[in-house]
Design an enzyme around this catalytic site. Structure first.
Site, mmCIF file in Angstrom:
data_model
loop_
_atom_site.group_PDB
_atom_site.id
_atom_site.type_symbol
_atom_site.label_atom_id
_atom_site.label_comp_id
_atom_site.label_asym_id
_atom_site.label_seq_id
_atom_site.Cartn_x
_atom_site.Cartn_y
_atom_site.Cartn_z
ATOM 1 N N LYS A 79 17.590 -10.716 48.526
ATOM 2 C CA LYS A 79 16.434 -10.037 48.008
ATOM 3 C C LYS A 79 16.736 -9.775 46.365
ATOM 4 O O LYS A 79 17.872 -9.256 46.465
ATOM 5 C CB LYS A 79 16.037 -8.443 48.312
ATOM 6 C CG LYS A 79 15.513 -7.547 48.313
ATOM 7 C CD LYS A 79 15.035 -6.956 48.853
ATOM 8 C CE LYS A 79 15.298 -5.390 47.970
ATOM 9 N NZ LYS A 79 15.357 -5.217 46.347
ATOM 10 N N LEU A 123 17.225 -1.816 52.480
ATOM 11 C CA LEU A 123 17.873 -2.457 51.311
ATOM 12 C C LEU A 123 17.246 -1.965 49.864
ATOM 13 O O LEU A 123 15.714 -2.485 50.066
ATOM 14 C CB LEU A 123 18.236 -3.565 51.059
ATOM 15 C CG LEU A 123 18.716 -4.306 50.062
ATOM 16 C CD1 LEU A 123 20.333 -3.472 49.547
ATOM 17 C CD2 LEU A 123 19.182 -5.561 49.534
ATOM 18 N N ASP A 124 17.478 -0.713 49.211
ATOM 19 C CA ASP A 124 16.479 -0.016 48.011
ATOM 20 C C ASP A 124 15.517 -1.268 47.599
ATOM 21 O O ASP A 124 16.420 -2.256 46.727
ATOM 22 C CB ASP A 124 17.330 0.988 47.723
ATOM 23 C CG ASP A 124 17.089 1.308 48.773
ATOM 24 O OD1 ASP A 124 16.848 2.576 49.293
ATOM 25 O OD2 ASP A 124 18.510 2.433 48.254
ATOM 26 N N GLU A 125 15.149 -0.645 46.749
ATOM 27 C CA GLU A 125 14.128 -1.592 45.427
ATOM 28 C C GLU A 125 14.770 -1.428 44.905
ATOM 29 O O GLU A 125 15.066 -2.575 44.650
ATOM 30 C CB GLU A 125 12.802 -0.469 45.438
ATOM 31 C CG GLU A 125 11.519 -0.986 43.993
ATOM 32 C CD GLU A 125 10.566 -0.432 44.174
ATOM 33 O OE1 GLU A 125 10.381 -0.733 43.141
ATOM 34 O OE2 GLU A 125 10.586 0.574 44.653
ATOM 35 N N SER A 127 17.829 -2.285 44.835
ATOM 36 C CA SER A 127 19.118 -2.627 45.146
ATOM 37 C C SER A 127 18.668 -4.576 45.549
ATOM 38 O O SER A 127 17.352 -4.793 45.841
ATOM 39 C CB SER A 127 20.124 -2.023 46.889
ATOM 40 O OG SER A 127 20.497 -0.781 45.891
#
Length: 263
Positions: A79, A123-125, A127
């Site tokens: 990502k 999984l944060d935006e 990251s």
């Protein structure tokens, strides 16, 4: 073709627990299969989700049950920043939008319901790195279940002053939301770069840990989840989980009905 497992334990256990421990399904999936009459014990169809399997008994999944479980999909994605893991708020872009034929590596079908494919672990935006998207209950249990203990590895670039005492505090001694954090593995691998290995996943945990010590996270990259890694998977690309990787992740066989258990 049916699939069977013989219970070798010494004490009776609930069927859904045995199916989960055997890597056949998640407990929720097991309850659904039992309710549909697709599970039998020593040839007798079981309809009671509370039924226990006795030592020496053989549980069998009907071929229709295996078809249902074989439809489970697990995707590994690298990502990029700027995408959210799950269902987005207005104006946000879900990572599942990256599941295109052009971005795929290797073989396997394009997921039919991409936007509804749930993330297994956040999984944060802001990251980047390894993200699992899956409808496989056994995979979800292994990664984020209440008994999950998989290490997750991150490389983190920070701004601020790194000292031995700060690194020691990052390893152990901090608390978030009134709860002590589990011991973490933290080592400095560059002038302002740290490697974290965590066995829990609190909300924005690494960023909040660093903020407590006057360190600002500039970039956070998840490289491993248990035995899975980003090796050979460029940013923005995705691929299907292999049967061998599923076995390594869950400790069980490949999805029922694949004919690839134990590979």
């Amino acid at each position: 073709m049916s699939l069977s497992r013989t219970y070798s334990g010494t004490e009776p256990v609930r069927l859904n627990k045995f199916m989960g421990q055997s890597g056949l399904s998640s407990r929720r999936e097991a309850d659904a299969l039992i309710a549909e009459g697709l599970v039998s014990l020593d040839g007798e169809t079981v309809l009671d989700a509370g039924r226990k399997i006795q030592p020496g008994q053989t549980l069998t999944l009907a071929s229709a049950a295996q078809d249902k479980l074989a439809d489970a999909v697990t995707i590994l994605m690298h990502k990029p920043m700027g995408y959210v893991s799950g269902q987005p708020e207005p104006g946000k872009i879900p990572a599942a939008r990256l599941l295109t034929a052009e971005a795929q590596l290797g073989d396997g079908p394009l997921p039919s319901s991409r936007d509804s494919l749930p993330p297994i672990g956040r999984l944060d935006e802001d990251s980047r790195g390894l993200l699992i998207l899956s409808t496989d209950g056994v995979v979800a249990k292994a990664v984020i279940g209440p008994d999950a203990d998989l290490p997750k590895t991150y490389q983190v670039w920070v701004r601020g002053t790194l000292t031995d005492s700060k690194i020691a505090r990052l390893r152990f001694g901090l608390s978030l939301d009134g709860r002590n954090l589990k011991r973490a593995e933290v080592e400095q691998i560059g002038p302002l770069c740290l490697r974290f290995v965590l066995r829990e996943g609190r909300n924005r945990q690494i960023r909040r840990m660093c903020e407590m010590l006057d360190l600002r996270v500039m970039d956070l990259w998840r490289t491993h989840i248990g035995p899975l890694s980003l090796d050979g998977l460029p940013e923005g690309r995705w691929r299907h989980l292999t049967p061998a990787e599923r076995k390594a992740l869950t400790g069980g066989p490949g999805p029922a009905g694949t004919g690839q258990a134990g590979t």
